[in-house]
Enzyme design. Structure first.
Site, short mmCIF file in Angstrom:
data_model
loop_
_atom_site.label_atom_id
_atom_site.label_comp_id
_atom_site.label_asym_id
_atom_site.label_seq_id
_atom_site.Cartn_x
_atom_site.Cartn_y
_atom_site.Cartn_z
CG HIS A 216 -0.78 5.77 4.89
ND1 HIS A 216 -1.83 5.34 5.66
CD2 HIS A 216 0.28 5.01 5.25
CE1 HIS A 216 -1.43 4.36 6.46
NE2 HIS A 216 -0.15 4.16 6.23
CB SER A 217 -2.00 2.34 3.01
OG SER A 217 -2.49 1.03 2.88
CG MET A 218 -5.07 0.10 -0.31
SD MET A 218 -4.29 -0.87 -1.62
CE MET A 218 -5.49 -0.69 -2.94
CG LEU B 164 4.34 7.97 3.32
CD1 LEU B 164 3.78 8.80 4.47
CD2 LEU B 164 5.86 8.01 3.32
CB SER C 298 1.68 2.81 -1.66
OG SER C 298 1.24 3.93 -0.94
#
EC number: 3.1.-.-
Length: 1032
Positions: free
Chosen positions: A194-196, A221, A223
């Site tokens: 998720h993200s980073m 997700l 990212s």
């Protein structure tokens, strides 16, 4: 000052006031539009989720396995009532599922795994456990592992990102070891980031401690793969550059002797990477940054927006993307479908994984998905169909087949396909019911429509398995060899009377969705007949059920709006649809390809439309789509809301895009409508909505606020220094701003900013700017250009490819001028208030004259300052980041300004100089704060290891020494003509750097300020030497 100069000064002040007010109004309007809720296809529609989470910490993963064990932890997720909990005695020795690792993002929690993990367990135990037909027979439940990073700030600090990647590689090695006693131990894990966390997953593969083949599937997700979301840390940009180069080399087809490139090819060849982004609703990360661009080829991955994922159809904000009910269902289904417990990798081959991913996450209308269609493959299993020619209803090209409950024109409705050499055709089908299977044991009374693609046959063997539609009265027989293409149907949102939102028919909704199939000549050329059979059920009480099918000329279903971006901006576009319009029409708008513009579409019908007796079986809807990345949005029930706001993600600032015709990037609008006989949609109007476009600037240009404001402050300093050189009096900061707003200077600045946008996209100039960039001069691997000529990357100034948007630069400058003016007045008011309070407190203390004349207090304070400076310079190289010292320097300068204000009779030049310097320092401060936040966070979690970066004391030494020198309220010394020119040249270059490079290399703004302080120290010490020589 003569009357003429006073008049100019008053004019400049008036212009400054007017421009600053307008800039603040524009800034407020932009912020207001950004915070206002979205509507239509961009409105949120996620459902609430429920779960029974439990987490088991794996204490065995300790310092003997990783040096980060005291900072990070590893957990195993277990869904209560579903997953067996680890036994205290046996620990994790008997794990029986497929390992998957969840990586949280910036300041994320390991607990965010719970939503998708719970859904995966529920689906497996409810549907897969007994392995019914139609589901993956090799599926197995997943063992979700998740990392607790104590909410580390990976987006702020490059070293933290590397630490996490190194830790997780060691964690994967440990996780695979937990399955060592299994009958078929896995050799790889699936990664969900998720993200980073998605960026960390890409970094993992490039590190030396990566275990070969330990990762084969990555799902990310929201990212930011294409660009770093924040550029306050140089290490982040270095990591992005190195990892991007590694992934590019891994998929580059060119032969090379480079060792790293060979390693990259070996590691990445079997990895699939799917990037899922929430789109416009993500208020933390620009969705454009999630594109994979040149990093991953279509054979190994793609980027998709949640607005187009079947059954999801909603944008999702940055945090909700891990728990949104509709999306987690899709992700869980995809995970279970790619599972192959019999394989050492525990997943299917790359080709099959990619096919499953495309079917789960793409809308099905993309050309990219054609390879997965049953009709494209032309399978070996055929249906042999025997029909009575008298019962066949031949549907002509351009004629619609309409089926409603109990009203089927014929058991067999046949569309004859022309030769592809004669004409190109398109077949479209829309149904309120899913396409069913044609069964050989019952050829009457089908309750679902069936679609077949066929070729006519001369004869059928008597012993063949035949579906017979003939009877005793049949006189003429027609035989077909067909394939059932029910699996090619695409689920789309419902658009009917009473339907107003996409969520009504999404996964978990109260209403059933629609289903559509669309084929072009590329697929249809293999066949000569399309057959629609079956009814919608005589017994059905649902009078809303329908089926529409049509074979139309391909060219008649394609329209082009030839207006370019400038034309759309100035006058818009207007066109009418033909009377004989097909079921679906695609309107291509080549001029609409910018991500930072919003478009407004208005559809108008004839005034007498409501008086017609014809009742459409569905409400008009629009599929808005674009490729690379794959973005689809659905706008339903256009009759109820005929004005549609279109936002798209096309060519975006600071992200790589493929070099091809802009027409290929243009926005596409596919209109599905149930035509009224002899009536037409009167007009369709399209124009650029500049007001709503303002909100699109916020996320993409939030860092521009710093670079523009710093450049404006520096410009003010240029005029202040010029005045100081001429009069030996340092003017107010307001004087510098008013000089900027003099008609000639202000006009020149706006003109320069206007031409910067078009010229900064010129490739030769980009190469030159890249060569002279100090960041590139420091490290040649950090380039501002694309790694391949097939893609283009605009990294300079505003990163715009659109020459028509020349006015964006001036708009930001006007906003920045307003913000800087507001900052100055706020600082002045706050300083005067604090100074007034300080004066009152000093009077109340009633210090005696004796106390005031204590011997040598200055010497005592000087000694303390020297000790303080030495202490700071000692701890920076070994423990603290230099950003800490910068924050302290800002505090010292603030106190210095207050001291000057308290001393009411102080020379105004000193106050003006120090206030201007404080303005600059405060706007450079945000660049340093994120690293300090990471440092403080590490201290709060008792991470005792010294901070692993930012210990270069030379990056702060000039600032500290200058603050120490200014402790006695000094102003600029007198300068020779040469020193004056050097000072002005440096300030001018500083302005140039902030504007051209500052947004993507923000951290270098601090280093240039450090160099400025160094030069000021040189001026002071030279002036001191000159004074000493004069005294001697």
């Amino acid at each position: 000052m003569d009357s003429k100069s006073r008049g100019k000064s008053r004019l400049n002040r008036s212009i400054l006031t007017l421009v600053s007010f307008f800039g603040l109004v524009l800034f407020y309007l932009t912020w207001y539009l950004y915070t206002r809720g979205l509507t239509g296809a961009d409105s949120p529609g996620c459902r609430i989720v429920y779960m029974g989470p439990s987490y088991a910490r794996i204490t065995a993963f300790d310092e003997s396995h990783t040096k980060f064990a005291s900072k990070y932890s590893l957990y195993l997720y277990r869904e209560q009532g579903r997953d067996p909990l680890p036994d205290e005695n046996e620990g994790f020795k008997h794990l029986g599922g497929i390992p998957i690792l969840f990586i949280p993002g910036n300041a994320g929690s390991y607990r965010q795994v719970r939503s998708i993990a719970a859904e995966t367990s529920d689906i497996y135990f409810d549907h897969y456990l007994d392995q019914p037909d139609g589901l993956n027979p090799n599926a197995k439940n997943y063992d979700f592992f998740t990392a607790d990073f104590n909410e580390d700030f990976t987006a702020f600090h490059g070293r933290t990102l590397l630490d996490q990647a190194e830790y997780l590689n060691e964690a994967i090695k440990f996780i695979l070891g937990l399955y060592a006693n299994s009958e078929h131990p896995p050799r790889s894990v699936v990664v969900l980031g998720h993200s980073m966390g998605g960026v960390v997953s890409r970094v993992m593969v490039s590190l030396p401690n990566y275990i070969p083949d330990s990762i084969n599937t990555i799902i990310t997700l929201a990212s930011p793969h294409a660009a770093a979301p924040l550029t306050f840390d140089g290490d982040i940009l270095k990591i992005y550059s190195a990892v991007d180069r590694f992934w590019f080399q891994g998929y580059d087809n060119k032969e090379t002797d480079n060792t790293i490139a060979k390693i990259a090819k070996e590691r990445l060849s079997k990895i699939s990477l799917i990037s899922i982004t929430g789109g416009l609703l993500d208020s933390i990360l620009p969705a454009d940054y999630t594109t994979l661009g040149y990093l991953v080829p279509p054979t190994n991955g793609f980027t998709v927006y949640t607005t187009g994922i079947p059954g999801v159809w909603t944008p999702i904000d940055h945090l909700a993307i891990v728990w949104c009910a509709q999306l987690r269902r899709r992700v869980s289904n995809a995970l279970l479908e790619i599972a192959n417990f019999d394989s050492p990798d525990k997943t299917y081959s790359l080709e099959k994984r990619m096919e499953i991913m495309r079917k789960n996450f793409l809308s099905g209308f993309e050309d990219y998905t054609s390879q997965d269609k049953v009709a494209y493959d032309k399978p070996a299993d055929h249906i042999l169909l025997k029909a009575d020619s008298q019962q066949i209803n031949f549907v002509q090209e351009g004629q619609k087949l309409k089926v409603t409950p109990g009203k089927m024109p014929s058991p067999l409705n046949v569309f004859r396909l022309p030769s592809p050499k004669v004409s190109k055709v398109q077949f479209s089908l829309l149904s309120s019911m899913d396409i069913g299977e044609l069964k050989s044991d019952n050829n009457e009374g089908y309750t679902q429509p069936t679609l077949l693609l066929c070729n006519t046959m001369d004869a059928i063997k008597e012993d063949a398995n035949i579906i017979d539609f003939t009877n005793k009265e049949t006189t003429e027989i027609v035989m077909f060899k067909c394939i059932d293409v029910r699996d090619d149907s695409n689920m789309i949102p419902r658009s009917a009377v009473g339907t107003y939102s996409l969520s009504e028919s999404s996964i978990g909704g109260d209403k059933s969705p629609f289903y559509a199939i669309q084929y072009n000549s590329t697929i249809l050329k293999q066949y000569d007949t399309v057959i629609v059979t079956g009814s919608l059920g005589m017994e059905s009480n649902d009078n809303e059920n329908f089926l529409l099918a049509e074979l139309s000329d391909y060219n008649s279903s394609q329209f082009n709006i030839h207006e370019d971006l400038f034309s759309l901006m100035t006058r818009g576009a207007k066109f009418s649809l033909p009377l004989d319009k097909p079921l679906s029409m695609n309107i291509k708008i080549p001029g609409a390809w910018s991500s930072i513009l919003a478009y407004k579409l208005k559809v108008s019908w004839p005034e007498d439309r409501e008086t017609t007796e014809y009742i459409p079986v569905f409400r008009t809807f629009i599929r808005q789509w674009s490729n690379e990345p794959y973005e689809v949005k659905w706008h339903v029930n256009i009759e109820a809301n005929n004005q549609v706001l279109l936002n798209m993600h096309g060519i975006a600032p600071y992200t790589p895009f493929k070099v091809k015709s802009k027409e290929e990037y243009g926005l596409n609008i596919e209109i599905w409508t149930d035509s009224i006989p002899d009536k037409s949609l009167t007009t369709i109007r399209l124009r650029i909505d500049l007001l709503n476009s303002l909100r699109l600037l916020v996320l993409r240009y939030r860092l521009a606020t710093i670079s523009f404001c710093v450049s404006i402050i520096l410009l003010a300093l240029v005029f202040q220094v010029k005045h100081y050189k001429e009069t030996n009096k340092f003017p107010t900061f307001l004087y510098g701003l008013s000089c900027i707003c003099s008609p000639w200077v202000f006009g020149s600045i706006l003109f320069t900013l206007s031409i910067l946008t078009p010229i900064m996209s010129i490739k030769p100039l980009q190469k030159f700017l890249n060569v002279i960039d100090p960041v590139v001069l420091q490290d040649s691997n950090e380039i501002n250009l694309s790694l391949t000529d097939e893609f283009k990357l605009n990294s300079f100034f505003l990163g715009l490819e659109e020459k028509s948007l020349w006015f964006i630069g001036p708009v930001f400058f006007v906003m920045g001028l307003g913000i800087v003016s507001l900052t100055f007045y706020s600082l002045l008011v706050a300083g005067n208030v604090i100074a007034s309070i300080s004066r009152v407190l000093l009077k109340r203390l009633k210090l005696s004259q004796t106390e005031k004349k204590q011997p040598n207090p200055g010497k005592l304070w000087a000694n303390r300052r020297i000790i303080g400076v030495l202490f700071v310079l000692l701890v920076i190289p070994i423990y603290m980041p230099y950003q800490f010292a910068y924050v302290v320097s800002c505090i010292i300068q603030s106190i210095q300004v207050i001291k000057i204000l308290v001393a009411d009779k102080t020379n105004k030049s000193i106050l003006n100089y120090h206030l201007s310097l404080l303005m600059l320092m405060l706007w450079v401060l945000p660049i340093n704060v994120p690293i300090l936040v990471v440092f403080v966070h590490n201290m709060t979690i008792n991470w005792t290891t010294p901070f692993s970066s930012h210990h270069n004391f030379l990056a702060i030494l000039p600032v500290i020494l200058l603050m120490e020198r200014y402790s006695n309220s000094r102003t600029l010394p007198k300068m020779s003509q040469t020193k004056y020119k050097v000072t002005q040249a440096f300030l001018a270059y500083y302005v140039f750097y902030c504007l051209v490079y500052g947004i993507r290399h923000t951290y270098w703004i601090h280093h240039l300020f450090n160099l400025l302080c160094c030069w000021l120290l040189v001026l002071h010490y030279d002036a001191q030497d000159d004074t000493s020589d004069h005294v001697q």
